[in-house]
Design a protein around this motif. Sequence first.
Motif, PDB file in Angstrom:
ATOM      1  N   LYS A  43     -11.241  23.250   7.913  1.00  0.00           N
ATOM      2  CA  LYS A  43     -11.323  24.600   7.333  1.00  0.00           C
ATOM      3  C   LYS A  43     -10.129  24.905   6.436  1.00  0.00           C
ATOM      4  O   LYS A  43     -10.269  25.584   5.424  1.00  0.00           O
ATOM      5  N   THR A  44      -8.936  24.454   6.823  1.00  0.00           N
ATOM      6  CA  THR A  44      -7.750  24.735   6.002  1.00  0.00           C
ATOM      7  C   THR A  44      -7.327  23.529   5.181  1.00  0.00           C
ATOM      8  O   THR A  44      -6.694  23.692   4.145  1.00  0.00           O
ATOM      9  N   ALA A  45      -7.665  22.326   5.622  1.00  0.00           N
ATOM     10  CA  ALA A  45      -7.270  21.119   4.874  1.00  0.00           C
ATOM     11  C   ALA A  45      -8.115  20.954   3.615  1.00  0.00           C
ATOM     12  O   ALA A  45      -7.647  20.397   2.620  1.00  0.00           O
ATOM     13  N   LEU A  46      -9.342  21.418   3.646  1.00  0.00           N
ATOM     14  CA  LEU A  46     -10.261  21.336   2.505  1.00  0.00           C
ATOM     15  C   LEU A  46     -10.324  19.930   1.891  1.00  0.00           C
ATOM     16  O   LEU A  46     -10.252  19.773   0.676  1.00  0.00           O
ATOM     17  N   GLY A  47     -10.413  18.914   2.734  1.00  0.00           N
ATOM     18  CA  GLY A  47     -10.552  17.544   2.241  1.00  0.00           C
ATOM     19  C   GLY A  47      -9.264  16.757   2.176  1.00  0.00           C
ATOM     20  O   GLY A  47      -9.279  15.554   1.907  1.00  0.00           O
ATOM     21  N   ALA A  48      -8.127  17.393   2.403  1.00  0.00           N
ATOM     22  CA  ALA A  48      -6.838  16.686   2.308  1.00  0.00           C
ATOM     23  C   ALA A  48      -6.681  15.619   3.384  1.00  0.00           C
ATOM     24  O   ALA A  48      -5.870  14.705   3.241  1.00  0.00           O
ATOM     25  N   THR A  49      -7.470  15.696   4.452  1.00  0.00           N
ATOM     26  CA  THR A  49      -7.406  14.635   5.469  1.00  0.00           C
ATOM     27  C   THR A  49      -7.987  13.331   4.934  1.00  0.00           C
ATOM     28  O   THR A  49      -7.771  12.275   5.514  1.00  0.00           O
ATOM     29  N   GLU A  50      -8.702  13.403   3.826  1.00  0.00           N
ATOM     30  CA  GLU A  50      -9.253  12.202   3.187  1.00  0.00           C
ATOM     31  C   GLU A  50      -8.278  11.585   2.190  1.00  0.00           C
ATOM     32  O   GLU A  50      -8.434  10.437   1.798  1.00  0.00           O
ATOM     33  N   THR A  51      -7.285  12.352   1.756  1.00  0.00           N
ATOM     34  CA  THR A  51      -6.347  11.841   0.749  1.00  0.00           C
ATOM     35  C   THR A  51      -5.012  11.442   1.357  1.00  0.00           C
ATOM     36  O   THR A  51      -4.481  10.376   1.045  1.00  0.00           O
ATOM     37  N   VAL A  52      -4.453  12.272   2.210  1.00  0.00           N
ATOM     38  CA  VAL A  52      -3.126  12.023   2.777  1.00  0.00           C
ATOM     39  C   VAL A  52      -3.248  11.031   3.932  1.00  0.00           C
ATOM     40  O   VAL A  52      -4.040  11.239   4.853  1.00  0.00           O
ATOM     41  N   SER A  53      -2.462   9.970   3.877  1.00  0.00           N
ATOM     42  CA  SER A  53      -2.447   8.992   4.969  1.00  0.00           C
ATOM     43  C   SER A  53      -1.876   9.639   6.215  1.00  0.00           C
ATOM     44  O   SER A  53      -0.921  10.408   6.135  1.00  0.00           O
ATOM     45  N   TRP A  54      -2.454   9.312   7.350  1.00  0.00           N
ATOM     46  CA  TRP A  54      -1.960   9.868   8.599  1.00  0.00           C
ATOM     47  C   TRP A  54      -2.144   8.848   9.712  1.00  0.00           C
ATOM     48  O   TRP A  54      -2.920   7.910   9.595  1.00  0.00           O
ATOM     49  N   GLU A  55      -1.384   9.088  10.774  1.00  0.00           N
ATOM     50  CA  GLU A  55      -1.421   8.199  11.930  1.00  0.00           C
ATOM     51  C   GLU A  55      -1.100   9.026  13.166  1.00  0.00           C
ATOM     52  O   GLU A  55      -0.290   9.950  13.095  1.00  0.00           O
ATOM     53  N   TYR A  56      -1.739   8.682  14.284  1.00  0.00           N
ATOM     54  CA  TYR A  56      -1.450   9.376  15.541  1.00  0.00           C
ATOM     55  C   TYR A  56      -0.616   8.480  16.447  1.00  0.00           C
ATOM     56  O   TYR A  56      -0.871   7.279  16.560  1.00  0.00           O
ATOM     57  N   ASN A  57       0.392   9.083  17.088  1.00  0.00           N
ATOM     58  CA  ASN A  57       1.157   8.422  18.138  1.00  0.00           C
ATOM     59  C   ASN A  57       1.543   9.517  19.129  1.00  0.00           C
ATOM     60  O   ASN A  57       2.143  10.508  18.735  1.00  0.00           O
TER      61      ASN A  57
END
Length: 176
Positions: free
Chosen positions: A69-83
């Motif tokens: 809702k707030t990322a508006l697709g940025a989770t598809e562009t910015v690399s991320w990792e969970y730990n």
Amino acid sequence: MRKLENSELERKSINDFKQAEKTPIIIVLDDIRSLHNIGSVFRTSDAFLIERIYLCGITATPPNKEIHKTALGATETVSWEYNKNVIEIIEKLKQENILVYAIEQVENAVFLNDFQPIKNKKYALVFGNEVYGVSQDAIKVCDGSIEIPQLGTKHSLNISVSAGIVVWDLFQKLNS
């Protein structure tokens, strides 16, 4: 003066974003409760070509409808990792010669307006829980702490607002 149409903004495609030279900033989110705050940080990270986001502890991960809702697709562009363990991430980043700063009010913190990043260095910024901030254990292993000067009665900002302020400040200082 007229408002620009979306087609006039020359936005990058997802592929162009992934191939673009990134701003030498990494964000570490530790124990962030609000899915909207997480999404907002992704969106800010997209805006400033942030290299990566580490999601730690109870911080939720994409894909998630509320983050979107707030990322508006940025989770598809910015690399991320969970730990799960923020200390492991901080120590890993330091081993990679990345300077790690907690964004927190602590003894001997450097005010953001006085902080001068070193050109050609990479920085990781640790943002903590909405209520408790960055944990003392995480602060202990950071290289330092940056504090946003505040003059009112609250001396507290929403984590997504803090991220926007600090990222913008470092972005403009690194690019000046």
